[in-house]
Motif scaffolding. Structure first.
Motif, PDB file in Angstrom:
ATOM      1  N   UNK A 273       1.037  -1.376  -0.041  1.00 23.56           N
ATOM      2  CA  UNK A 273      -0.034  -0.288  -0.328  1.00 23.56           C
ATOM      3  C   UNK A 273       0.956   1.358   0.069  1.00 23.56           C
ATOM      4  N   UNK A 274       1.034   2.032  -0.901  1.00 24.03           N
ATOM      5  CA  UNK A 274       1.442   3.276  -0.812  1.00 24.03           C
ATOM      6  C   UNK A 274       1.565   4.132   0.136  1.00 24.03           C
ATOM      7  N   UNK A 275       0.412   4.308   0.672  1.00 22.70           N
ATOM      8  CA  UNK A 275      -0.034   5.436   1.791  1.00 22.70           C
ATOM      9  C   UNK A 275       0.529   4.993   3.166  1.00 22.70           C
ATOM     10  N   UNK A 276       0.851   3.860   2.940  1.00 17.75           N
ATOM     11  CA  UNK A 276       1.289   3.231   4.496  1.00 17.75           C
ATOM     12  C   UNK A 276       3.604   2.894   4.238  1.00 17.75           C
ATOM     13  N   UNK A 277       3.726   3.088   2.642  1.00 14.03           N
ATOM     14  CA  UNK A 277       5.220   2.440   2.772  1.00 14.03           C
ATOM     15  C   UNK A 277       5.784   3.491   1.410  1.00 14.03           C
ATOM     16  N   UNK A 278       5.363   5.077   2.062  1.00  9.82           N
ATOM     17  CA  UNK A 278       5.469   6.386   0.984  1.00  9.82           C
ATOM     18  C   UNK A 278       7.890   6.060   0.835  1.00  9.82           C
ATOM     19  N   UNK A 279       8.340   5.625   2.024  1.00  5.10           N
ATOM     20  CA  UNK A 279      10.028   5.846   0.925  1.00  5.10           C
ATOM     21  C   UNK A 279      10.391   4.165   1.227  1.00  5.10           C
ATOM     22  N   UNK A 285      14.573   4.675  -6.779  1.00  2.73           N
ATOM     23  CA  UNK A 285      14.682   6.511  -7.091  1.00  2.73           C
ATOM     24  C   UNK A 285      15.628   7.549  -6.386  1.00  2.73           C
ATOM     25  N   UNK A 286      16.400   7.454  -5.535  1.00  2.00           N
ATOM     26  CA  UNK A 286      16.652   8.780  -4.606  1.00  2.00           C
ATOM     27  C   UNK A 286      18.409   8.891  -5.814  1.00  2.00           C
ATOM     28  N   UNK A 287      18.902   7.592  -5.804  1.00  2.00           N
ATOM     29  CA  UNK A 287      20.813   8.092  -6.245  1.00  2.00           C
ATOM     30  C   UNK A 287      20.599   8.845  -7.298  1.00  2.00           C
ATOM     31  N   UNK A 288      21.355   9.743  -7.797  1.00  2.24           N
ATOM     32  CA  UNK A 288      21.510  10.066  -9.133  1.00  2.24           C
ATOM     33  C   UNK A 288      20.403  11.250  -9.111  1.00  2.24           C
ATOM     34  N   UNK A 320      -3.753  26.186 -18.737  1.00  2.14           N
ATOM     35  CA  UNK A 320      -3.977  27.639 -18.914  1.00  2.14           C
ATOM     36  C   UNK A 320      -2.837  28.519 -18.065  1.00  2.14           C
ATOM     37  N   UNK A 321      -1.618  29.079 -19.123  1.00  4.00           N
ATOM     38  CA  UNK A 321      -0.121  29.017 -18.420  1.00  4.00           C
ATOM     39  C   UNK A 321       0.357  28.306 -18.315  1.00  4.00           C
ATOM     40  N   UNK A 322       0.905  27.094 -18.268  1.00  2.00           N
ATOM     41  CA  UNK A 322       1.376  25.824 -17.873  1.00  2.00           C
ATOM     42  C   UNK A 322       3.073  25.883 -17.798  1.00  2.00           C
ATOM     43  N   UNK A 323       3.739  25.606 -17.136  1.00  2.00           N
ATOM     44  CA  UNK A 323       5.175  25.609 -17.776  1.00  2.00           C
ATOM     45  C   UNK A 323       5.471  24.885 -16.311  1.00  2.00           C
ATOM     46  N   UNK A 324       6.653  23.502 -16.704  1.00  3.65           N
ATOM     47  CA  UNK A 324       7.353  22.923 -15.876  1.00  3.65           C
ATOM     48  C   UNK A 324       8.374  22.275 -16.714  1.00  3.65           C
ATOM     49  N   UNK A 325       9.791  21.839 -15.951  1.00  2.00           N
ATOM     50  CA  UNK A 325      10.923  20.988 -16.775  1.00  2.00           C
ATOM     51  C   UNK A 325      11.318  19.611 -15.359  1.00  2.00           C
ATOM     52  N   UNK A 326      11.466  18.847 -17.160  1.00  2.00           N
ATOM     53  CA  UNK A 326      11.861  17.919 -16.352  1.00  2.00           C
ATOM     54  C   UNK A 326      13.381  17.796 -16.730  1.00  2.00           C
ATOM     55  N   UNK A 327      14.070  17.385 -15.732  1.00  2.00           N
ATOM     56  CA  UNK A 327      15.877  16.487 -15.726  1.00  2.00           C
ATOM     57  C   UNK A 327      16.363  14.941 -16.587  1.00  2.00           C
ATOM     58  N   UNK A 328      16.935  15.152 -17.236  1.00  2.00           N
ATOM     59  CA  UNK A 328      16.961  13.571 -17.562  1.00  2.00           C
ATOM     60  C   UNK A 328      17.447  13.327 -16.894  1.00  2.00           C
ATOM     61  N   UNK A 329      16.554  11.795 -16.971  1.00  2.00           N
ATOM     62  CA  UNK A 329      16.451  10.722 -15.184  1.00  2.00           C
ATOM     63  C   UNK A 329      16.388  10.536 -14.834  1.00  2.00           C
ATOM     64  N   UNK A 330      14.542  11.867 -14.340  1.00  2.00           N
ATOM     65  CA  UNK A 330      14.018  11.402 -13.184  1.00  2.00           C
ATOM     66  C   UNK A 330      12.407  11.602 -13.001  1.00  2.00           C
ATOM     67  N   UNK A 331      11.799  11.837 -12.946  1.00  2.00           N
ATOM     68  CA  UNK A 331      10.581  11.235 -12.787  1.00  2.00           C
ATOM     69  C   UNK A 331       9.725  12.550 -12.539  1.00  2.00           C
TER      70      UNK A 331
END
Length: 571
Positions: A273-279, A285-288, A320-331
């Protein structure tokens, strides 16, 4: 007539008085078979009056089969044995003629999908009249007044408009409220709710579950809840029955089963269950990952994008005026309720729609304003995984054809090289070569979604857009898919754009997140920043809707919260 009086009268007409102290529902030694194949084996449980019990487990565990056995709605070929007592009387062996007066009047049913449960060519009012006919009210005016009262009771503020509407004119949350209203209108003693929120946004899900809890309390209804989500079951049920492959793994009071699961399967459900185990996936996920460097160009850049559609002669601004950026290798995750603009944003990113204004770039290449032919070359490195693999995969094709098709269309390699890349892509998602000759109908939900991911991987793209890729899956299968996605990202350096309304899953999977509301981004940042320190009331409302998994937290009368988005809006 009160529900208990009506129930007693029903049994009195049959010549049997109902005991006062016995459980409302008792199931003993229930087994269900389809031909020689037994799908439920020796199941037993009790449900007290005014109490709630949850049947939990993954798809195929027998939850819905048990519920349909209680309702006597097994499909053709199904055969149930054992004993089912309702208000002290055995009902499994009753003829359909003798059981029919109970179904609807004494035992209500809320099915999973309102889109398939309501007749699309009849108004809500016409269908509500059928439920009202089960009530001992004389006269059309009295029945219509009862319908309006019930629609208001389930939180529909304009009963007349709902009564006159067709199903396609109402939102998913409104339709689910209609189904609940139709089920409780005859004031049954028992309400069976089969995955009543699995297709809904997290905020609408909370409102529907709050509604069920409130109705259960106000009307003294017993609730049999079918769900695959242990966190929801822990919040909403007094007792739990954990099922796997039609066999009870463990059962008992919610607090005991939830806090100290004894069976290996219940422990796995708890871990998934994602809500019970956030990490849970932090190691993958976190390396890099680090905060974006201002001097490094992002893999994806969306700048001040706007998109407007004409609906019934009026302009509707979907993005409506949406902006975001995604670095390589991330989600990067886009979250928000249905209608917030998430899907339109990814359609713009994929070049399936042309923005009215703004720019979109992938790996430094500008997508806006390009011809269809030039976009085709970009799409080789920009792939999409749809929400429902059963509808996105051609049911007549074999797995080998489905995964190989992108290679065929882009004419990549020789026939032998394509066959090898298909096998590599299947291996990457944990599928063996023995599935190559199967069609989607012969695969499980998790296997179908893995095939869809393999199909997106076979061209070796840099960017994959994931549109609610696990919303149709059980939490156990979802956990497997998330691990596959993060393992592939770690090994191949993939960049993901992840669209979801499930914030608990977003916390497990994503590095950065944009919260969308009515076409605009209202909050943006790293997952840790947004989840730990939300600044906008809308973000807070989304986070508050995540099931806490605290046993008993939601089994008290709820004051109806005012929704952020008006569900009364006719689509």
């Amino acid at each position: 007539m009160a529900p208990q009086d009506r129930l007693t009268a029903t049994f009195a007409r049959a010549g049997t008085a109902s005991p006062v102290t016995s459980p409302l529902l008792r199931v003993e030694g229930l087994s269900v078979s389809y031909g020689p194949h037994e799908v439920v084996s020796d199941v037993g449980f009790e449900l007290g009056r005014g109490e709630s019990l949850a049947l939990i487990g993954e798809s195929g565990s027998g939850k819905s089969t048990i519920a349909r056995s209680v309702l006597r709605l097994l499909p053709g070929g199904g055969h149930a044995t054992g004993r089912v007592e309702f208000d002290g009387r055995e009902v499994l062996g009753l003829s359909e003629r003798r059981f029919r007066p109970l179904r609807g009047r004494a035992i209500g049913f809320v099915p999973q999908d309102p889109g398939n449960s309501l007749n699309p060519v009849r108004t809500i009012g016409a269908q509500a009249q059928e439920a009202a006919a089960l009530v001992e009210e004389s006269g059309k005016a009295a029945r219509k007044a009862l319908i309006f009262e019930t629609l208001a009771q389930v939180g529909l503020d304009n009963p007349q408009r709902v009564y006159d509407s067709y199903p396609h004119q109402l939102s998913g949350g409104m339709l689910q409220r209609v189904l609940i209203g139709l089920a409780v209108l005859p004031r049954p003693a028992l309400l069976v709710a089969d995955e009543p929120t699995s297709a809904l946004d997290v905020t609408v899900q909370k409102r529907i579950l709050d509604l069920l809890s409130r109705l259960q309390h106000d009307l003294d209804i017993s609730l049999l809840l079918i769900t695959h989500d242990l966190a929801i079951a822990a919040e909403r049920a007094d007792r739990l029955v954990v099922l796997k492959d039609g066999v009870v793994q463990e059962a008992g009071r919610t607090s005991a089963v939830f806090s100290s699961p004894a069976s290996a399967y219940a422990k796995k459900l708890h871990a998934d269950v994602p809500a019970l185990n956030p990490d849970r996936y932090a190691r993958l996920r976190d390396p890099g990952f680090c905060r974006p460097d201002a001097g490094v160009a992002p893999k994806i850049e969306v700048s001040a994008v706007t998109k407007t559609f004409a609906v019934d002669g009026k302009a509707l601004t979907a993005v409506d005026n949406v902006s975001f950026a995604v670095p390589a290798g991330t989600t990067h995750a886009l979250v928000g309720e249905s209608g917030s603009g998430k899907t339109t944003t990814i359609r713009l990113l994929l070049g399936l729609e042309e923005p009215d204004g703004g720019d979109i770039s992938v790996a430094g290449e500008r997508l806006t304003g390009r011809s269809h032919g030039s976009l085709r070359a970009v799409r080789r490195h920009l792939q999409l995984v749809y929400q429902n693999p059963f509808t996105s995969l051609d049911p007549t094709w074999k797995v080998e054809q489905l995964v190989r098709e992108p290679l065929d269309r882009f004419r990549v390699g020789t026939v032998r090289e394509r066959a090898e890349r298909v096998r590599e892509a299947l291996a990457d998602v944990g599928l063996g070569e023995h599935l190559l000759s199967r069609r989607p109908g012969a695969l499980s939900g998790g296997q179908r979604q893995r095939v869809a991911i393999a199909r997106s991987l076979v061209l070796k793209p840099d960017v994959i857009v994931l549109d609610e890729p696990t919303s149709a899956l059980d939490v156990t299968v979802q956990a497997d898919i998330v691990e596959v996605l993060l393992s592939l990202q770690a090994s191949l350096g993939l960049t993901y754009v992840f669209v979801s309304h499930d914030l608990a899953l977003v916390r497990q999977l994503a590095h950065t997140v944009s919260v969308m509301h009515r076409g605009r981004i209202v909050e943006h940042g790293t997952v840790t920043d947004i989840f730990d320190n939300p600044r906008q009331p809308y973000t807070v409302s989304l986070l508050d809707s995540i099931p806490s998994g605290v046993a008993g937290a939601a089994r008290v009368p709820h004051r109806q919260a005012r929704p952020i988005v008006n569900e009364e809006k006719i689509a």
